[in-house]
Design a protein around this motif. Structure first.
Motif, mmCIF file in Angstrom:
data_model
loop_
_atom_site.group_PDB
_atom_site.id
_atom_site.type_symbol
_atom_site.label_atom_id
_atom_site.label_comp_id
_atom_site.label_asym_id
_atom_site.label_seq_id
_atom_site.Cartn_x
_atom_site.Cartn_y
_atom_site.Cartn_z
ATOM 1 N N UNK A 152 28.656 -59.487 108.720
ATOM 2 C CA UNK A 152 30.086 -59.230 108.928
ATOM 3 C C UNK A 152 30.814 -59.267 107.593
ATOM 4 N N UNK A 153 31.666 -58.284 107.375
ATOM 5 C CA UNK A 153 32.541 -58.270 106.203
ATOM 6 C C UNK A 153 33.978 -58.498 106.666
ATOM 7 N N UNK A 154 34.681 -59.398 105.991
ATOM 8 C CA UNK A 154 36.094 -59.631 106.267
ATOM 9 C C UNK A 154 36.879 -59.120 105.075
ATOM 10 N N UNK A 155 37.701 -58.117 105.303
ATOM 11 C CA UNK A 155 38.523 -57.560 104.224
ATOM 12 C C UNK A 155 39.783 -58.404 104.090
ATOM 13 N N UNK A 156 39.828 -59.237 103.066
ATOM 14 C CA UNK A 156 40.941 -60.156 102.877
ATOM 15 C C UNK A 156 41.167 -60.386 101.394
ATOM 16 N N UNK A 157 42.418 -60.397 100.959
ATOM 17 C CA UNK A 157 42.748 -60.633 99.559
ATOM 18 C C UNK A 157 42.531 -62.082 99.159
ATOM 19 N N UNK A 158 42.540 -62.985 100.141
ATOM 20 C CA UNK A 158 42.481 -64.412 99.830
ATOM 21 C C UNK A 158 41.537 -65.123 100.798
ATOM 22 N N UNK A 190 41.332 -66.284 107.531
ATOM 23 C CA UNK A 190 40.055 -65.872 106.944
ATOM 24 C C UNK A 190 39.035 -66.991 107.041
ATOM 25 N N UNK A 191 39.435 -68.202 106.715
ATOM 26 C CA UNK A 191 38.518 -69.341 106.777
ATOM 27 C C UNK A 191 37.998 -69.575 108.193
ATOM 28 N N UNK A 192 38.889 -69.445 109.191
ATOM 29 C CA UNK A 192 38.468 -69.672 110.571
ATOM 30 C C UNK A 192 37.452 -68.632 111.022
ATOM 31 N N UNK A 193 37.662 -67.383 110.637
ATOM 32 C CA UNK A 193 36.717 -66.327 111.016
ATOM 33 C C UNK A 193 35.364 -66.548 110.354
ATOM 34 N N UNK A 218 30.768 -62.293 104.788
ATOM 35 C CA UNK A 218 31.215 -62.222 103.403
ATOM 36 C C UNK A 218 32.667 -61.762 103.365
ATOM 37 N N UNK A 219 33.461 -62.432 102.556
ATOM 38 C CA UNK A 219 34.855 -62.046 102.378
ATOM 39 C C UNK A 219 34.952 -61.090 101.195
ATOM 40 N N UNK A 220 35.528 -59.920 101.436
ATOM 41 C CA UNK A 220 35.656 -58.907 100.392
ATOM 42 C C UNK A 220 37.128 -58.633 100.122
ATOM 43 N N UNK A 221 37.523 -58.752 98.873
ATOM 44 C CA UNK A 221 38.867 -58.344 98.482
ATOM 45 C C UNK A 221 38.877 -56.817 98.452
ATOM 46 N N UNK A 222 39.647 -56.169 99.350
ATOM 47 C CA UNK A 222 39.597 -54.706 99.394
ATOM 48 C C UNK A 222 39.993 -54.042 98.080
ATOM 49 N N UNK A 223 40.812 -54.723 97.280
ATOM 50 C CA UNK A 223 41.227 -54.137 96.015
ATOM 51 C C UNK A 223 40.134 -54.203 94.952
ATOM 52 N N UNK A 278 33.136 -55.000 110.374
ATOM 53 C CA UNK A 278 34.172 -55.369 109.407
ATOM 54 C C UNK A 278 35.442 -55.752 110.145
ATOM 55 N N UNK A 279 36.053 -56.853 109.705
ATOM 56 C CA UNK A 279 37.331 -57.304 110.266
ATOM 57 C C UNK A 279 38.400 -57.083 109.202
ATOM 58 N N UNK A 280 39.316 -56.159 109.423
ATOM 59 C CA UNK A 280 40.363 -55.937 108.427
ATOM 60 C C UNK A 280 41.469 -56.978 108.513
ATOM 61 N N UNK A 281 41.738 -57.635 107.404
ATOM 62 C CA UNK A 281 42.868 -58.543 107.271
ATOM 63 C C UNK A 281 43.706 -58.009 106.117
ATOM 64 N N UNK A 282 44.279 -56.834 106.322
ATOM 65 C CA UNK A 282 44.938 -56.076 105.269
ATOM 66 C C UNK A 282 46.439 -56.339 105.299
#
Length: 297
Positions: free
Chosen positions: A3-9, A15-18, A30-35, A61-65
């Motif tokens: 799983x990828x979580x798209x999150x800046x932070x 994000x932490x809970x997911x 894995x948390x990915x900074x989309x930028x 992928x879970x978008x947290x944009x």
């Protein structure tokens, strides 16, 4: 499942809970900074890299944009979709929800009730635009604002005209809505996952404030929804194509009204107020649908 979580932070509560729940359920996350993602576009090729390494074998992928990275974040999400990655909220669905005006137009076409809304671009039309809405108070809001920012209550007609002129002077896109007095500074946040309302809270604005957002000092308690409130919440999320959504409602004399639909709703307030493990509902939703998507591929 990967799983990828798209999150800046990565330190944000949601994000932490997911991440926490996904790992508890045995997934690689894995948390990915989309930028920090970048893509190569060529005929017959789909490639995306992150900090110098190619991304591959991602199942979901879970978008947290956030609003500040909507354009780039949804472009990255679209690239992942082209790679066959399952996402509960597609790039197009996120864009539909993020644009308040477009969102309301889609919902109105589906017959979902909402505060009466008007918009117009030319200053010469302001008087007639406000006439279409009716007597004040009026709520004037920026088209892409979030967490209550860029939302103004104008109690007199002259105040409405002044705010409209000010927003136009900033070249901002905005809309004007009727004020639902009977809501009394209260709204409902209904959290929809996979076509079901899994949690709900009632938010109350602080004294002297009409916005009930928690970021504005509002308070929240668990809410018991009516069948109509559950139905309109699910219908709103589905109309926009969102598998995960925070649907904000107002209780009015004519029934529940859709105020807004959020494609990246926060988890902290809703989990604290409702006592529901919303993150678990989200990860379980991915488990069901990402597997189906991989089988179809």
């Amino acid at each position: 499942m990967k799983i990828a979580i798209l999150s800046r932070n990565a330190r944000l509560y949601s994000t932490q809970r997911l991440v926490e729940v996904a790992r508890e359920r045995g997934h690689v996350v894995r948390v990915l900074d989309p930028l920090r993602c970048y893509v190569r576009i060529a005929p017959g090729e789909v490639e995306i890299r992150y900090k110098g390494k190619a991304l591959h074998d991602i199942d979901a992928a879970i978008p947290r944009i956030g609003t500040s990275s909507t354009f780039y974040g949804t472009a990255v999400l679209r690239q992942l979709e082209m790679m066959g990655v399952y996402t509960p909220n597609s790039s197009d669905a996120v864009l539909r929800a993020r644009d308040k005006l477009r969102c309301l137009q889609i919902l109105s076409a589906k017959g979902l009730d909402m505060p009466v809304t008007v918009f117009g671009d030319n200053p010469d039309d302001t008087t007639d635009v406000l006439d279409m809405l009716g007597d004040p108070p009026h709520v004037i809001k920026l088209n892409e604002g979030s967490q209550g920012t860029g939302v103004v209550l104008a109690e007199k007609r002259s105040a409405s005209q002044s705010v409209v002129e000010a927003f136009r002077g900033l070249y901002a896109n905005f809309l004007v809505q009727e004020f639902i007095a009977e809501a009394k500074g209260s709204d409902l946040r209904c959290f929809v996952v996979g076509g079901q309302v899994v949690a709900a809270m009632q938010r109350e604005a602080v004294a002297g404030e009409f916005r009930a957002n928690l970021h504005r000092g509002g308070t929240a308690v668990a809410a018991k929804l009516t069948a109509a409130e559950k139905r309109i919440s699910v219908d709103a999320a589905q109309a926009l194509g969102l598998g995960i959504a925070g649907v904000d409602l107002l209780r009015s004399k004519r029934g529940p009204l859709v105020l807004e639909v959020n494609a990246s709703p926060g988890l902290e307030g809703i989990e604290a107020a409702s006592g529901v493990n919303v993150a678990d509902h989200i990860i379980r939703h991915l488990e069901r649908h990402a597997v189906k998507a991989s089988k179809r591929a």
